[in-house]
Design a protein around this motif. Structure first.
Motif, PDB file in Angstrom:
ATOM      1  N   ILE A  18       4.060  35.715 -35.051  1.00 45.46           N
ATOM      2  CA  ILE A  18       3.541  36.633 -34.027  1.00 45.46           C
ATOM      3  C   ILE A  18       3.596  35.644 -32.671  1.00 45.46           C
ATOM      4  CG2 ILE A  18       1.963  38.040 -32.819  1.00 45.46           C
ATOM      5  CD1 ILE A  18       1.333  39.200 -35.520  1.00 45.46           C
ATOM      6  N   GLY A  19       2.909  34.526 -32.776  1.00 39.83           N
ATOM      7  CA  GLY A  19       2.865  33.645 -31.849  1.00 39.83           C
ATOM      8  C   GLY A  19       4.181  33.135 -31.172  1.00 39.83           C
ATOM      9  N   LYS A  20       5.077  33.001 -32.050  1.00 41.56           N
ATOM     10  CA  LYS A  20       6.403  32.651 -31.745  1.00 41.56           C
ATOM     11  C   LYS A  20       7.357  33.784 -31.135  1.00 41.56           C
ATOM     12  CE  LYS A  20      11.049  31.318 -33.879  1.00 41.56           C
ATOM     13  NZ  LYS A  20      11.345  30.196 -32.543  1.00 41.56           N
ATOM     14  N   GLY A  21       7.045  35.135 -31.718  1.00 44.17           N
ATOM     15  CA  GLY A  21       7.601  36.171 -31.019  1.00 44.17           C
ATOM     16  C   GLY A  21       7.120  36.311 -29.546  1.00 44.17           C
ATOM     17  N   ILE A  22       5.868  36.105 -29.272  1.00 43.60           N
ATOM     18  CA  ILE A  22       5.332  36.400 -27.947  1.00 43.60           C
ATOM     19  C   ILE A  22       5.902  35.238 -26.913  1.00 43.60           C
ATOM     20  CG2 ILE A  22       3.219  36.056 -26.501  1.00 43.60           C
ATOM     21  CD1 ILE A  22       1.630  37.247 -29.004  1.00 43.60           C
ATOM     22  N   ARG A  23       6.015  34.228 -27.304  1.00 46.59           N
ATOM     23  CA  ARG A  23       6.503  32.838 -26.537  1.00 46.59           C
ATOM     24  C   ARG A  23       8.030  33.022 -26.102  1.00 46.59           C
ATOM     25  NH1 ARG A  23       5.164  29.352 -31.607  1.00 46.59           N
ATOM     26  NH2 ARG A  23       7.426  28.420 -31.909  1.00 46.59           N
ATOM     27  N   THR A  24       8.683  33.483 -26.957  1.00 54.67           N
ATOM     28  CA  THR A  24      10.250  33.176 -27.073  1.00 54.67           C
ATOM     29  C   THR A  24      10.873  33.535 -25.818  1.00 54.67           C
ATOM     30  OG1 THR A  24      10.212  32.742 -29.391  1.00 54.67           O
ATOM     31  CG2 THR A  24      12.565  33.131 -28.366  1.00 54.67           C
ATOM     32  N   ALA A  25      10.882  35.006 -25.657  1.00 53.11           N
ATOM     33  CA  ALA A  25      11.648  35.403 -24.501  1.00 53.11           C
ATOM     34  C   ALA A  25      11.209  34.879 -23.028  1.00 53.11           C
ATOM     35  CB  ALA A  25      11.359  37.056 -24.563  1.00 53.11           C
ATOM     36  N   PRO A  26       9.653  34.914 -22.961  1.00 52.90           N
ATOM     37  CA  PRO A  26       9.001  34.340 -21.516  1.00 52.90           C
ATOM     38  C   PRO A  26       9.545  33.243 -21.416  1.00 52.90           C
ATOM     39  CG  PRO A  26       7.372  35.617 -22.604  1.00 52.90           C
ATOM     40  CD  PRO A  26       8.667  35.630 -23.735  1.00 52.90           C
ATOM     41  N   ARG A  27       9.354  32.396 -22.274  1.00 50.37           N
ATOM     42  CA  ARG A  27       9.845  31.032 -22.113  1.00 50.37           C
ATOM     43  C   ARG A  27      11.487  30.851 -21.918  1.00 50.37           C
ATOM     44  NH1 ARG A  27      11.448  28.496 -27.723  1.00 50.37           N
ATOM     45  NH2 ARG A  27      13.174  29.537 -27.350  1.00 50.37           N
ATOM     46  N   ASP A  28      12.437  31.668 -22.390  1.00 53.36           N
ATOM     47  CA  ASP A  28      13.789  31.487 -22.296  1.00 53.36           C
ATOM     48  C   ASP A  28      13.972  32.361 -20.690  1.00 53.36           C
ATOM     49  OD1 ASP A  28      14.236  30.293 -24.509  1.00 53.36           O
ATOM     50  OD2 ASP A  28      15.198  32.167 -25.697  1.00 53.36           O
ATOM     51  N   ALA A  29      13.131  33.017 -20.446  1.00 52.84           N
ATOM     52  CA  ALA A  29      13.194  33.710 -19.140  1.00 52.84           C
ATOM     53  C   ALA A  29      13.044  32.604 -17.992  1.00 52.84           C
ATOM     54  CB  ALA A  29      12.080  34.863 -18.740  1.00 52.84           C
ATOM     55  N   VAL A  30      12.025  31.681 -18.266  1.00 55.40           N
ATOM     56  CA  VAL A  30      11.634  30.483 -17.432  1.00 55.40           C
ATOM     57  C   VAL A  30      12.881  29.757 -17.048  1.00 55.40           C
ATOM     58  CG1 VAL A  30      10.146  28.496 -16.927  1.00 55.40           C
ATOM     59  CG2 VAL A  30       9.306  30.552 -17.666  1.00 55.40           C
ATOM     60  N   ILE A  31      13.381  29.344 -18.292  1.00 59.03           N
ATOM     61  CA  ILE A  31      14.625  28.437 -18.477  1.00 59.03           C
ATOM     62  C   ILE A  31      15.730  29.212 -17.632  1.00 59.03           C
ATOM     63  CG2 ILE A  31      16.491  27.652 -19.800  1.00 59.03           C
ATOM     64  CD1 ILE A  31      14.539  27.410 -21.986  1.00 59.03           C
ATOM     65  N   THR A  32      16.064  30.606 -17.795  1.00 63.04           N
ATOM     66  CA  THR A  32      16.972  31.227 -16.937  1.00 63.04           C
ATOM     67  C   THR A  32      16.657  31.296 -15.394  1.00 63.04           C
ATOM     68  OG1 THR A  32      17.335  32.760 -18.720  1.00 63.04           O
ATOM     69  CG2 THR A  32      18.158  33.693 -16.720  1.00 63.04           C
ATOM     70  N   ALA A  33      15.466  31.309 -15.270  1.00 70.73           N
ATOM     71  CA  ALA A  33      15.091  31.541 -13.813  1.00 70.73           C
ATOM     72  C   ALA A  33      15.076  30.188 -12.928  1.00 70.73           C
ATOM     73  CB  ALA A  33      13.655  31.916 -13.442  1.00 70.73           C
ATOM     74  N   SER A  34      14.968  29.020 -13.977  1.00 70.71           N
ATOM     75  CA  SER A  34      15.275  27.347 -13.284  1.00 70.71           C
ATOM     76  C   SER A  34      16.465  27.045 -13.502  1.00 70.71           C
ATOM     77  CB  SER A  34      14.235  26.709 -14.515  1.00 70.71           C
ATOM     78  OG  SER A  34      12.992  26.961 -14.225  1.00 70.71           O
ATOM     79  N   SER A  35      17.492  27.911 -13.682  1.00 64.47           N
ATOM     80  CA  SER A  35      18.930  27.536 -13.812  1.00 64.47           C
ATOM     81  C   SER A  35      19.866  28.153 -13.044  1.00 64.47           C
ATOM     82  CB  SER A  35      19.135  27.486 -15.153  1.00 64.47           C
ATOM     83  OG  SER A  35      18.415  26.665 -16.051  1.00 64.47           O
ATOM     84  N   ARG A  36      20.944  27.576 -12.501  1.00 67.63           N
ATOM     85  CA  ARG A  36      22.010  28.223 -12.006  1.00 67.63           C
ATOM     86  C   ARG A  36      22.773  29.036 -13.136  1.00 67.63           C
ATOM     87  NH1 ARG A  36      23.209  22.952  -9.635  1.00 67.63           N
ATOM     88  NH2 ARG A  36      22.573  22.956  -7.402  1.00 67.63           N
ATOM     89  N   PRO A  37      23.273  30.418 -12.638  1.00 67.79           N
ATOM     90  CA  PRO A  37      23.886  31.263 -13.447  1.00 67.79           C
ATOM     91  C   PRO A  37      25.168  30.664 -14.370  1.00 67.79           C
ATOM     92  CG  PRO A  37      23.518  32.401 -11.653  1.00 67.79           C
ATOM     93  CD  PRO A  37      23.115  31.030 -11.313  1.00 67.79           C
ATOM     94  N   ALA A  38      25.850  30.036 -13.486  1.00 70.77           N
ATOM     95  CA  ALA A  38      27.224  29.369 -14.253  1.00 70.77           C
ATOM     96  C   ALA A  38      26.733  28.174 -15.283  1.00 70.77           C
ATOM     97  CB  ALA A  38      28.118  28.597 -13.095  1.00 70.77           C
ATOM     98  N   ASN A  39      25.518  27.597 -15.180  1.00 75.18           N
ATOM     99  CA  ASN A  39      25.019  26.548 -15.936  1.00 75.18           C
ATOM    100  C   ASN A  39      23.970  26.943 -17.032  1.00 75.18           C
ATOM    101  OD1 ASN A  39      26.193  24.841 -14.064  1.00 75.18           O
ATOM    102  ND2 ASN A  39      24.315  24.044 -13.186  1.00 75.18           N
ATOM    103  N   LEU A  40      23.935  28.122 -17.325  1.00 76.56           N
ATOM    104  CA  LEU A  40      22.910  28.856 -18.196  1.00 76.56           C
ATOM    105  C   LEU A  40      22.987  28.307 -19.861  1.00 76.56           C
ATOM    106  CD1 LEU A  40      20.438  30.440 -17.793  1.00 76.56           C
ATOM    107  CD2 LEU A  40      21.656  32.569 -18.179  1.00 76.56           C
ATOM    108  N   GLY A  41      24.457  28.089 -19.985  1.00 76.85           N
ATOM    109  CA  GLY A  41      24.625  27.927 -21.385  1.00 76.85           C
ATOM    110  C   GLY A  41      24.412  26.487 -21.563  1.00 76.85           C
ATOM    111  N   ALA A  42      24.769  25.542 -20.665  1.00 75.16           N
ATOM    112  CA  ALA A  42      24.437  24.240 -20.924  1.00 75.16           C
ATOM    113  C   ALA A  42      22.926  23.973 -20.598  1.00 75.16           C
ATOM    114  CB  ALA A  42      25.134  23.513 -19.514  1.00 75.16           C
ATOM    115  N   ALA A  43      22.040  24.978 -19.742  1.00 77.04           N
ATOM    116  CA  ALA A  43      20.396  24.606 -19.838  1.00 77.04           C
ATOM    117  C   ALA A  43      20.086  24.910 -21.170  1.00 77.04           C
ATOM    118  CB  ALA A  43      20.088  25.562 -18.857  1.00 77.04           C
ATOM    119  N   PHE A  44      20.545  25.941 -21.611  1.00 77.75           N
ATOM    120  CA  PHE A  44      19.772  26.498 -23.190  1.00 77.75           C
ATOM    121  C   PHE A  44      20.327  25.319 -23.899  1.00 77.75           C
ATOM    122  CE2 PHE A  44      19.096  30.492 -21.340  1.00 77.75           C
ATOM    123  CZ  PHE A  44      17.889  31.033 -22.061  1.00 77.75           C
ATOM    124  N   GLY A  45      21.336  24.731 -23.821  1.00 74.78           N
ATOM    125  CA  GLY A  45      22.104  23.674 -24.600  1.00 74.78           C
ATOM    126  C   GLY A  45      20.945  22.314 -24.693  1.00 74.78           C
TER     127      GLY A  45
END
Length: 431
Positions: free
Chosen positions: A132-159
């Motif tokens: 449940i802790g993992k479920g709560i954290r995953t999408a908000p964490r990925d949203a922070v990654i997305t907001a901190s990255s350029r759209p064209a670099n998103l795959g690389a940022a997640f990588g």
């Protein structure tokens, strides 16, 4: 690729504004790197436990493969109960860091329960709290990654993030292996070490990760628009969710694959905890290249055809060949599969949802995957018990062979590089 130690890339100074950026260079922000370190520590914690969980349940505690199937299913899928809630709360409050922090903290507290749980019911409760802790954290964490990255670099940022994450996923099983090597039946020591790494990860998140938000500062004081669920349940996301569910139903837990390899001979049995390390080393090798490939050729394409690696792992686990060759090939293919699907699916969901619903969109895709993998693990455990491991593996491999082209047809409109990403990349590389 280079790493920036600012959250958003700054404009070039007056001496370099006119210079053209070298093609292929990408910036990954410090927020992504710090979150990667948090995930690395958390994965040392969680993977040191998951690496010994199959042996701990079936060997040390003496439970059946049916019991392991349900527990592994809970481990894979119980987080689905709160993933959308975590993403939705993050979007509504626009506080992704603190929603993620709540999830990381809950998982750390659950580690205490491992020190005392020994029965099926107690283990189920502990695993439920952790996931449940993992479920709560995953999408908000990925949203922070997305907001901190350029759209064209998103795959690389997640990588990059997933690479750091999987360094921890490789260290965790190594830690478990050496503890058991020095202390036979030292499961309690592993659980204590797991708790320590989880606490350090939560502390770094709270102190050093900024609360990067999806909405612009000017819009924070404006009334929040009513969330439109149609942005998630219709249009292109509907096909992505359907595809994720179909493929997730045919993704059995890694523990089952490792148990199949263990049954082949002494090699896999002797080095069982290190099989998780092998998978994650392969992930480390493929995560950034496949993330960048997804940015170039299309995230849906890499996600779908990444399941060919999973199919290859199933086949390698059962075909007659030398045990060491089968094990190494299987682990390499599993690592490639996760590198092509884990962060890439989050990037694809972020690409197809508006900023104000980004956390919910990512969570929806991850929820479908988690639920389908829960059903897959539980069902496979029963099927294995009824027909045996080889027939069970052959069946799921045959079904996946059919499913990959079906899903490719379902997502045919998205099996190409997104035009916006290509244009953005071209714009970045222009003078």
């Amino acid at each position: 690729m280079y790493i920036s130690f600012t959250n958003t890339p700054k404009q070039a100074d007056t001496e370099t504004q006119g210079k053209k950026r070298r093609p292929g260079r990408r910036t990954v922000s410090s927020t992504v790197v710090t979150l990667g370190i948090v995930s690395m520590l958390t994965d040392i914690s969680s993977e040191s436990v998951s690496a010994i969980l199959p042996l701990y349940i079936t060997g040390f505690l003496g439970m059946s493969t049916i019991a392991f199937g349900f527990l592994d299913g809970f481990y894979q899928g119980i987080s689905a109960l709160v993933r959308i809630a975590g993403g939705y709360t993050s979007d509504r409050l626009d506080q992704p860091k603190w929603v993620a922090f709540t999830g990381y903290a809950l998982a750390a507290v659950a580690r205490v329960g491992l020190l005392f749980a020994s029965g099926f019911g107690a283990l189920t409760a502990v695993i439920t709290a952790d996931r449940i802790g993992k479920g709560i954290r995953t999408a908000p964490r990925d949203a922070v990654i997305t907001a901190s990255s350029r759209p064209a670099n998103l795959g690389a940022a997640f990588g990059v993030h997933r690479t750091l994450d999987n360094i921890g996923a490789a260290i965790g099983p190594l830690l478990a292996f050496f503890i058991l090597l020095l202390i036979p039946d030292g499961y309690g020591t592993i659980f204590v070490a797991s708790l320590g790494f989880a606490v350090v990860g939560v502390t770094i998140l709270g102190l050093f990760v900024p609360n990067v938000r999806s909405r612009s500062r000017g819009s924070l004081s404006e009334p929040k628009p009513k969330f439109d669920w149609s942005s998630i349940t219709s249009g292109p996301m509907r096909r992505v969710l359907a595809a994720s569910g179909i493929l997730g139903l045919l993704t059995i837990g890694d523990g089952f694959i490792y148990l199949v390899l263990q049954a082949r001979g002494d090699f896999a049995a002797q080095w069982f905890p290190l099989m998780y390390v092998g998978t994650n080393i392969a992930f480390l090798a493929f995560a950034i290249p496949l993330g960048r490939l997804a940015d170039r050729v299309g995230r849906a394409r890499v996600f779908v055809y990444g399941h060919v690696g999973l199919l290859g792992a199933y086949i390698a686990a059962i075909v007659p060949m030398a045990d060491i060759a089968a094990t190494i090939l299987c682990l390499a293919l599993l690592g490639a599969f996760y590198a092509a699907t884990d962060g890439v699916l989050a990037a694809l969901a972020a690409q197809l949802t508006p900023p104000e619903a980004r956390g919910t969109g990512i969570a929806a895709a991850q929820t479908v995957v988690a639920l389908s993998r829960f059903v897959s693990a539980a069902g496979f455990g029963i099927y294995w018990f009824l027909v045996g491991r080889e027939v069970a593996m052959i069946t799921v491999a045959a079904l996946l062979l059919v499913a990959v082209p079906v899903v490719a047809w379902l997502l045919r409109a998205h099996l190409a590089a997104p035009r916006g990403a290509v244009e953005s990349a071209d714009a970045e590389q222009s003078p």
